[in-house]
Design a protein around this motif. Structure first.
Motif, PDB file in Angstrom:
ATOM      1  N   PRO A 140      45.534  40.085  55.949  1.00  0.00           N
ATOM      2  CA  PRO A 140      44.475  39.916  54.945  1.00  0.00           C
ATOM      3  C   PRO A 140      45.032  39.692  53.535  1.00  0.00           C
ATOM      4  N   GLN A 141      46.184  40.312  53.230  1.00  0.00           N
ATOM      5  CA  GLN A 141      46.749  40.174  51.881  1.00  0.00           C
ATOM      6  C   GLN A 141      47.173  38.730  51.578  1.00  0.00           C
ATOM      7  N   SER A 142      47.411  37.927  52.608  1.00  0.00           N
ATOM      8  CA  SER A 142      47.737  36.515  52.369  1.00  0.00           C
ATOM      9  C   SER A 142      46.536  35.807  51.756  1.00  0.00           C
ATOM     10  N   VAL A 143      45.341  36.137  52.250  1.00  0.00           N
ATOM     11  CA  VAL A 143      44.112  35.517  51.752  1.00  0.00           C
ATOM     12  C   VAL A 143      43.769  36.059  50.365  1.00  0.00           C
ATOM     13  N   ASP A 144      43.968  37.364  50.169  1.00  0.00           N
ATOM     14  CA  ASP A 144      43.759  37.942  48.835  1.00  0.00           C
ATOM     15  C   ASP A 144      44.632  37.226  47.799  1.00  0.00           C
ATOM     16  N   ALA A 145      45.899  37.012  48.139  1.00  0.00           N
ATOM     17  CA  ALA A 145      46.837  36.368  47.200  1.00  0.00           C
ATOM     18  C   ALA A 145      46.363  34.962  46.840  1.00  0.00           C
ATOM     19  N   LEU A 146      45.933  34.212  47.860  1.00  0.00           N
ATOM     20  CA  LEU A 146      45.515  32.828  47.625  1.00  0.00           C
ATOM     21  C   LEU A 146      44.228  32.773  46.794  1.00  0.00           C
ATOM     22  N   PHE A 147      43.251  33.594  47.155  1.00  0.00           N
ATOM     23  CA  PHE A 147      41.983  33.590  46.426  1.00  0.00           C
ATOM     24  C   PHE A 147      42.156  34.074  44.983  1.00  0.00           C
ATOM     25  N   GLU A 148      43.013  35.071  44.784  1.00  0.00           N
ATOM     26  CA  GLU A 148      43.255  35.552  43.412  1.00  0.00           C
ATOM     27  C   GLU A 148      43.798  34.418  42.538  1.00  0.00           C
ATOM     28  N   ALA A 149      44.763  33.681  43.079  1.00  0.00           N
ATOM     29  CA  ALA A 149      45.377  32.582  42.317  1.00  0.00           C
ATOM     30  C   ALA A 149      44.383  31.440  42.098  1.00  0.00           C
ATOM     31  N   ALA A 150      43.576  31.132  43.114  1.00  0.00           N
ATOM     32  CA  ALA A 150      42.596  30.045  43.009  1.00  0.00           C
ATOM     33  C   ALA A 150      41.477  30.409  42.029  1.00  0.00           C
ATOM     34  N   GLN A 151      41.071  31.666  42.044  1.00  0.00           N
ATOM     35  CA  GLN A 151      40.010  32.111  41.137  1.00  0.00           C
ATOM     36  C   GLN A 151      40.459  31.996  39.673  1.00  0.00           C
ATOM     37  N   HIS A 152      41.713  32.298  39.443  1.00  0.00           N
ATOM     38  CA  HIS A 152      42.277  32.220  38.091  1.00  0.00           C
ATOM     39  C   HIS A 152      42.176  30.788  37.536  1.00  0.00           C
ATOM     40  N   LEU A 153      42.281  29.792  38.438  1.00  0.00           N
ATOM     41  CA  LEU A 153      42.210  28.380  38.035  1.00  0.00           C
ATOM     42  C   LEU A 153      40.804  27.789  38.194  1.00  0.00           C
ATOM     43  N   ASP A 154      39.864  28.597  38.662  1.00  0.00           N
ATOM     44  CA  ASP A 154      38.488  28.147  38.914  1.00  0.00           C
ATOM     45  C   ASP A 154      38.451  26.955  39.870  1.00  0.00           C
ATOM     46  N   LEU A 155      39.201  27.070  40.965  1.00  0.00           N
ATOM     47  CA  LEU A 155      39.230  26.010  41.980  1.00  0.00           C
ATOM     48  C   LEU A 155      38.144  26.250  43.028  1.00  0.00           C
ATOM     49  N   ARG A 156      37.662  25.158  43.617  1.00  0.00           N
ATOM     50  CA  ARG A 156      36.786  25.279  44.787  1.00  0.00           C
ATOM     51  C   ARG A 156      37.686  25.266  46.011  1.00  0.00           C
TER      52      ARG A 156
END
Length: 432
Positions: A140-156
């Motif tokens: 699960p932490q792999s997905v947390d890491a990716l979403f945290e980084a994507a959210q910071h850039l406001d990516l879809r």
């Protein structure tokens, strides 16, 4: 965010060329203007018509020898495989055991996942990909890491934790129950947060027990607007393996169908060896296929039959499938897609290629009201492609007679160097 405008040649798909014909499938403005306000597209059209409508304080950025297109959409990619791209010499099943599983094991470490998420997203944006449908690892932490980084850039971005409870190393399996509960927790934490979406992600039928596939279907029932992301009919040996594991089912697709995994937000990667009946069933349920030409060639899997998919009006997006795919670039991927069609005696028109990389991907993901085109009201996810990215491209494009030829040259000679700037939600997220 204040209103801004961008002036250049502008091109975007507005329909599938297979359904409406080439000429009706796109809009092109040789001297165009894209007006962006508060992260969304406010207007697009000829600069001569739109410049006079702008308020006096609106900044206009002008690009010479460049083309603005929608951001590219990658409908199948593996974030944990970034570090093993270009791994030598195996076909699918051996490749998974030799390279993939050991590489994905490192994602138990959140710090490692954070580091790779940063590299992964930078590569996507450098290559002009503004939305991707992404496999995490089983952790699960792999997905947390990716979403945290994507959210910071406001990516879809759409992603999910792999569900895999058999036929894989012990260090990389979950159970039917933990696969369900961990996925559920991630959905609650991330789905619909900003521009993020969750995908229920069983790796493929051979690595999930019937119990796990049942619970994957249960998640889709409980959260009707999440995605389903898995693999299908990539490799002939894999298909035989599925038949041996599920002898009671009539074929590979029927396994997923039985567990209620087909639907409007279900995306199946590869589909190289689908039959007519399976294409028809995918189309009937609103499911989509991700066409991954670089990966299919690299692993020797086979050639995707795009004309058969078109015949059934099956939604098809384009996938890089990194790390079996050998490039993050969808321009590079379209170069390979053209060759895959040529080998089957079929043509891939450059406007169909543009469609696959943008609006086709958006339709496969049911996001065409938000991404994949430059219509007013869409998210301001767009690219500036540089006609002078390389000396050869610059020279070749001076010979170009029309936008169709220019587009084909960009897709044949283009790569990450062609992407001058990438914008996501109106923000500059990559500058070459």
């Amino acid at each position: 965010m204040t209103c801004k405008a961008y002036r250049a040649a502008i091109l975007h798909s507005i329909a599938d060329p297979a359904e409406v014909g080439i000429e009706a499938s796109y809009e092109y403005f040789a001297d165009g203007l894209l007006v962006v306000d508060n992260g969304q597209i406010k207007a697009v059209g000829p600069a001569s018509e739109l410049l006079g409508t702008l308020a006096a304080d609106v900044a206009v950025t002008e690009y010479k020898d460049a083309l603005i297109t929608p951001g590219f959409i990658d409908t199948h990619i593996h974030f944990p495989q970034t570090g093993m791209i270009g791994a030598y010499g195996e076909q699918l099943l051996d490749w998974l055991n030799t390279y993939t599983f050991p590489c994905e094991n490192q994602f138990a470490d959140k710090a490692h996942a954070d580091e790779v998420a940063d590299v992964f997203l930078k590569e996507l944006l450098r290559n002009g990909t503004t939305t991707a449908l992404v496999f995490g690892s089983v952790h699960p932490q792999s997905v947390d890491a990716l979403f945290e980084a994507a959210q910071h850039l406001d990516l879809r971005l759409i992603a999910g934790k792999v569900m895999m409870d058999r036929n894989a190393p012990d260090y990389l399996t979950d159970t039917a129950e933990t696969g369900y509960s961990e996925s559920k927790a991630l959905i609650e934490r991330w789905h619909g947060k900003g521009r993020l979406h969750y995908a229920v992600t069983p790796r493929f039928a051979p690595t999930s027990t019937p119990e796990q596939l049942t619970l994957a279907g249960k998640l889709l029932g409980e959260y009707p607007d999440v995605y389903l992301h898995t693999h299908i009919s990539e490799n002939l040996q894999e298909i035989e393996w599925v038949k041996s594991l599920f002898p009671e089912r009539k074929g590979y697709l029927d396994v997923y169908d039985h567990y209620q995994l087909l639907g409007e937000r279900s995306v199946f990667a590869h589909g190289v060896h689908l039959c007519d009946e399976e294409c028809a069933r995918l189309a009937e349920t609103g499911s989509a296929v991700a066409f991954c030409p670089t990966s299919n060639l690299f692993l020797g899997s086979g050639l995707f039959n795009l004309p058969m998919a078109e015949k059934h009006k099956l939604n098809v997006g384009l996938g890089t499938d990194v790390g079996a795919g050998t490039s993050f670039s969808l321009l590079n991927t379209l170069n390979e897609a053209y060759k895959v069609m040529q080998l089957q005696g079929a043509r891939l028109d450059p406007f169909k290629s543009l469609y696959l990389a943008t609006l086709g991907g958006a339709r496969a993901l049911r996001l065409e009201d938000k991404i994949g085109n430059l219509q007013p009201g869409s998210d301001a996810d767009f690219l500036v492609l540089d006609y002078n990215a390389t000396p050869l491209m610059s020279y070749r494009l001076k010979q170009s007679k029309n936008i169709a030829e220019t587009l084909f040259v960009l897709m044949t000679l283009g790569d990450d160097r062609t992407v001058q700037q990438t914008y996501a939600a109106g923000n500059l997220v990559h500058q070459r």
